[in-house]
Design a protein around this motif. Sequence first.
Motif, PDB file in Angstrom:
ATOM      1  N   GLY A  66       0.874  -1.263   0.058  1.00  0.00           N
ATOM      2  CA  GLY A  66       0.006  -0.078   0.116  1.00  0.00           C
ATOM      3  C   GLY A  66       1.039   1.132  -0.117  1.00  0.00           C
ATOM      4  N   LEU A  67       2.115   1.288   0.790  1.00  0.00           N
ATOM      5  CA  LEU A  67       2.727   2.517   0.581  1.00  0.00           C
ATOM      6  C   LEU A  67       3.598   2.711  -0.327  1.00  0.00           C
ATOM      7  N   GLU A  68       4.110   1.595  -1.104  1.00  0.00           N
ATOM      8  CA  GLU A  68       4.818   1.866  -2.249  1.00  0.00           C
ATOM      9  C   GLU A  68       3.766   2.362  -3.347  1.00  0.00           C
ATOM     10  N   ILE A  69       2.646   1.961  -3.430  1.00  0.00           N
ATOM     11  CA  ILE A  69       1.596   2.349  -4.453  1.00  0.00           C
ATOM     12  C   ILE A  69       1.136   3.964  -4.134  1.00  0.00           C
ATOM     13  N   ALA A  70       0.923   4.141  -3.022  1.00  0.00           N
ATOM     14  CA  ALA A  70       0.565   5.617  -2.428  1.00  0.00           C
ATOM     15  C   ALA A  70       1.573   6.287  -3.014  1.00  0.00           C
ATOM     16  N   MET A  71       3.020   6.191  -2.611  1.00  0.00           N
ATOM     17  CA  MET A  71       3.921   7.185  -2.958  1.00  0.00           C
ATOM     18  C   MET A  71       4.023   7.287  -4.555  1.00  0.00           C
ATOM     19  N   ALA A  72       4.185   6.077  -5.471  1.00  0.00           N
ATOM     20  CA  ALA A  72       4.310   6.441  -6.681  1.00  0.00           C
ATOM     21  C   ALA A  72       2.987   7.139  -7.180  1.00  0.00           C
ATOM     22  N   TYR A  73       1.793   6.648  -7.079  1.00  0.00           N
ATOM     23  CA  TYR A  73       0.808   7.232  -7.774  1.00  0.00           C
ATOM     24  C   TYR A  73       0.468   8.642  -7.169  1.00  0.00           C
ATOM     25  N   ASN A  74       0.756   8.959  -6.099  1.00  0.00           N
ATOM     26  CA  ASN A  74       0.799  10.440  -5.686  1.00  0.00           C
ATOM     27  C   ASN A  74       1.675  11.389  -6.489  1.00  0.00           C
ATOM     28  N   ARG A  75       3.014  10.941  -6.709  1.00  0.00           N
ATOM     29  CA  ARG A  75       3.973  11.581  -7.329  1.00  0.00           C
ATOM     30  C   ARG A  75       3.642  11.615  -8.838  1.00  0.00           C
ATOM     31  N   LEU A  76       2.727  10.704  -9.373  1.00  0.00           N
ATOM     32  CA  LEU A  76       2.454  10.889 -10.732  1.00  0.00           C
ATOM     33  C   LEU A  76       1.154  11.560 -10.734  1.00  0.00           C
ATOM     34  N   GLY A  77       0.741  12.249  -9.751  1.00  0.00           N
ATOM     35  CA  GLY A  77      -0.386  13.301  -9.928  1.00  0.00           C
ATOM     36  C   GLY A  77      -1.799  12.937  -9.523  1.00  0.00           C
ATOM     37  N   VAL A  78      -1.802  11.508  -8.836  1.00  0.00           N
ATOM     38  CA  VAL A  78      -2.974  11.213  -8.326  1.00  0.00           C
ATOM     39  C   VAL A  78      -3.095  11.579  -6.861  1.00  0.00           C
ATOM     40  N   LYS A  79      -4.390  12.023  -6.578  1.00  0.00           N
ATOM     41  CA  LYS A  79      -4.706  12.424  -5.021  1.00  0.00           C
ATOM     42  C   LYS A  79      -4.836  11.098  -4.114  1.00  0.00           C
ATOM     43  N   VAL A  80      -4.070  10.661  -3.379  1.00  0.00           N
ATOM     44  CA  VAL A  80      -4.131   9.522  -2.610  1.00  0.00           C
ATOM     45  C   VAL A  80      -4.703   9.794  -0.898  1.00  0.00           C
ATOM     46  N   ARG A  81      -5.292   8.632  -0.493  1.00  0.00           N
ATOM     47  CA  ARG A  81      -5.687   8.493   0.683  1.00  0.00           C
ATOM     48  C   ARG A  81      -5.373   7.092   1.151  1.00  0.00           C
ATOM     49  N   ILE A  82      -4.934   7.023   2.540  1.00  0.00           N
ATOM     50  CA  ILE A  82      -4.734   5.814   3.060  1.00  0.00           C
ATOM     51  C   ILE A  82      -5.498   5.251   4.457  1.00  0.00           C
ATOM     52  N   ILE A  83      -6.334   4.443   4.501  1.00  0.00           N
ATOM     53  CA  ILE A  83      -6.930   4.043   5.392  1.00  0.00           C
ATOM     54  C   ILE A  83      -6.218   2.624   6.086  1.00  0.00           C
ATOM     55  N   GLU A  84      -5.906   2.862   7.382  1.00  0.00           N
ATOM     56  CA  GLU A  84      -5.086   2.051   7.931  1.00  0.00           C
ATOM     57  C   GLU A  84      -5.779   1.644   9.344  1.00  0.00           C
ATOM     58  N   PHE A  85      -6.099   0.080   9.584  1.00  0.00           N
ATOM     59  CA  PHE A  85      -6.927   0.128  10.925  1.00  0.00           C
ATOM     60  C   PHE A  85      -6.039   0.007  11.944  1.00  0.00           C
ATOM     61  N   THR A  86      -4.537  -0.046  12.015  1.00  0.00           N
ATOM     62  CA  THR A  86      -3.704  -0.236  13.177  1.00  0.00           C
ATOM     63  C   THR A  86      -3.304   1.547  13.317  1.00  0.00           C
ATOM     64  N   ASP A  87      -2.510   1.532  14.066  1.00  0.00           N
ATOM     65  CA  ASP A  87      -2.017   2.903  14.709  1.00  0.00           C
ATOM     66  C   ASP A  87      -1.080   3.714  13.891  1.00  0.00           C
ATOM     67  N   ARG A  88      -0.633   2.968  12.892  1.00  0.00           N
ATOM     68  CA  ARG A  88       0.399   3.755  12.096  1.00  0.00           C
ATOM     69  C   ARG A  88       0.811   2.893  10.703  1.00  0.00           C
ATOM     70  N   PRO A  89       1.339   3.476   9.726  1.00  0.00           N
ATOM     71  CA  PRO A  89       2.151   2.769   8.692  1.00  0.00           C
ATOM     72  C   PRO A  89       3.093   1.759   9.034  1.00  0.00           C
ATOM     73  N   LEU A  90       3.145   0.764   8.064  1.00  0.00           N
ATOM     74  CA  LEU A  90       4.210  -0.395   8.151  1.00  0.00           C
ATOM     75  C   LEU A  90       4.537  -0.575   9.698  1.00  0.00           C
ATOM     76  N   ARG A  91       3.525  -1.096  10.177  1.00  0.00           N
ATOM     77  CA  ARG A  91       3.559  -1.453  11.819  1.00  0.00           C
ATOM     78  C   ARG A  91       4.444  -2.506  12.167  1.00  0.00           C
ATOM     79  N   SER A  92       4.842  -3.341  11.332  1.00  0.00           N
ATOM     80  CA  SER A  92       5.776  -4.175  11.676  1.00  0.00           C
ATOM     81  C   SER A  92       7.104  -3.679  11.947  1.00  0.00           C
ATOM     82  N   GLN A  93       7.297  -2.283  11.603  1.00  0.00           N
ATOM     83  CA  GLN A  93       8.570  -1.899  12.232  1.00  0.00           C
ATOM     84  C   GLN A  93       8.383  -0.769  13.350  1.00  0.00           C
TER      85      GLN A  93
END
Length: 559
Positions: A272-299
Amino acid sequence: MSNKIINLNINGMTCSGCSSHIEKDLNVKDGIVSSIVNHETGEGKFVYDTNKISNQDVINAVNNIGNYSVIEDIEKEDCCVTNTKDYDEKNKFDLIVIGGGSAAFSAAIKAEGIGLTTLMVNDGLDFGGTCVNVGCVPSKNLIRAAETVYHATHSNFKGIKPKGVEIDFTQIIKDKKALVSTLQQHKYMDVVSDFKNLTMLKGWAKFVDNKTILVDGKDTYTATNIIIATGATTNIPNIEGLNKVGYLTNVSLFDLEEKPKSLTIMGAGYIGLEIAMAYNRLGVKVRIIEFTDRPLRSQTNDITDVLETQMKTEGIEILPNFRAIKFEKDGDNTIIHCKCPDDSTTQIIEEGHIVVATGTKPNTSKLGLKNIDLNLTEKGHILVNEKMETNISNIYAAGDVTNTPAFVYTAATEGSAAVQNAFSLSKTILDYSSLPWVVFTDPQIAGAGMDELEAEKKGIPFEVSKLDLIHVPRALAAQDTRGFIKLMRNTETDKLIGARVIATEGGELIQQLSMAIKFGITVKDLAESFYPYLTLGEAVKLAAITFGKDVSKLSCCAS
């Protein structure tokens, strides 16, 4: 080398120890390439070098072992089978590989090298699997394209003022498709095009028993050993209305030639994060909905804090602790009903597309695994040990369908190891303790070995060194000091046990740190080695020095 295959019927075998005995003795004989013996069928298959020995030499060698004797032999030339229909037992193979991705191709390549007749059965994604078709290759291509856009519109230097960029989104996607097609052909299909012992079949495979599969409900095929390498696919959550509103995954998103107006991405894992950054930079408005407290919670938090700050700076909307509970259509728009962090509910309107990136699930549901009582994990992955063995002696598994780390390079290693372990006494044991990995966001996140939480859980005495990139000359020269490098050492041995990097091109550092972990390099060794000045790699040296010194008080290149 000129190889031939000789198939022998051997009398006198009573157990697996007998077949192992024959294999062991034959494998050390000069001229024998490989030996595969099955005590249940009484058959032995031997690949030998005709420049060194003859078929009679092979027969004599078997006859000279214990109380075993050859009662029949059928000689075949190596690579004589161009199609399974060209010989009598057309549906019988040494090996069946179910799947067509990296693990499957690696297994087929290994099998061809030792003269095994192999059937590869694949459906779903095209041959090549996730990586080349809908994963690594297309995503990294789009990420690089997006980085080009970003650098054309942003500068770290006051004296350089970018003029902007013109984006032809359709052309970017067409070029991506061309790259995928080229690599799928060159790196997969062309590689096996001249294999004489490999048959490739499109169709769904289902187990009849542990040696037999049924393909598309029509034809049955048997093999001495079977490798399951069916990969994984996007796990679609069971949320009311989701299946009715229409959604995309990485499989379908990457093929859209018309630039989306906007995207709401469900899930903030690495996909989700790789898609978000790529498409946002290509001019697409991006929103992320995440059910945990932060992105990439494994880190750990310090890593995700840096990434989240960068993403928000670029205009990506992140909604942590939000849970989608219902989807519905309103004309061309999609209404997402969400439960908020305070347990209240809200409605989010998406004018473009919903992208589901909520993790993956193994492709096992259509394999008929209940017919063979194959053991699975709680999440449905095939349970394998470090030899890629399952609970059934002649069935192995490799790649994303298993309970091992899900990377294309681990899948390839596992596929080859599965063949080696299925047909040889020399067993390959896989060890992931130093496994390197990269998340291709900007800055990149990379790791190898343990982090602090893992070391603490295992009761290992450890110490952490964390070096912000503001102390790294290369980062200062580039005027890009986002991120840090973090090293973990065992305080009793001084050996490196883990590393995490978040930096521009941080993934390029992780291999040397992985090797340091694998081969027991100490932090002292890392600190005292030579590093080229003004490279990002120098950050490794400085982070190692930081265990004992304040690097801010050292001169350039000092140690």
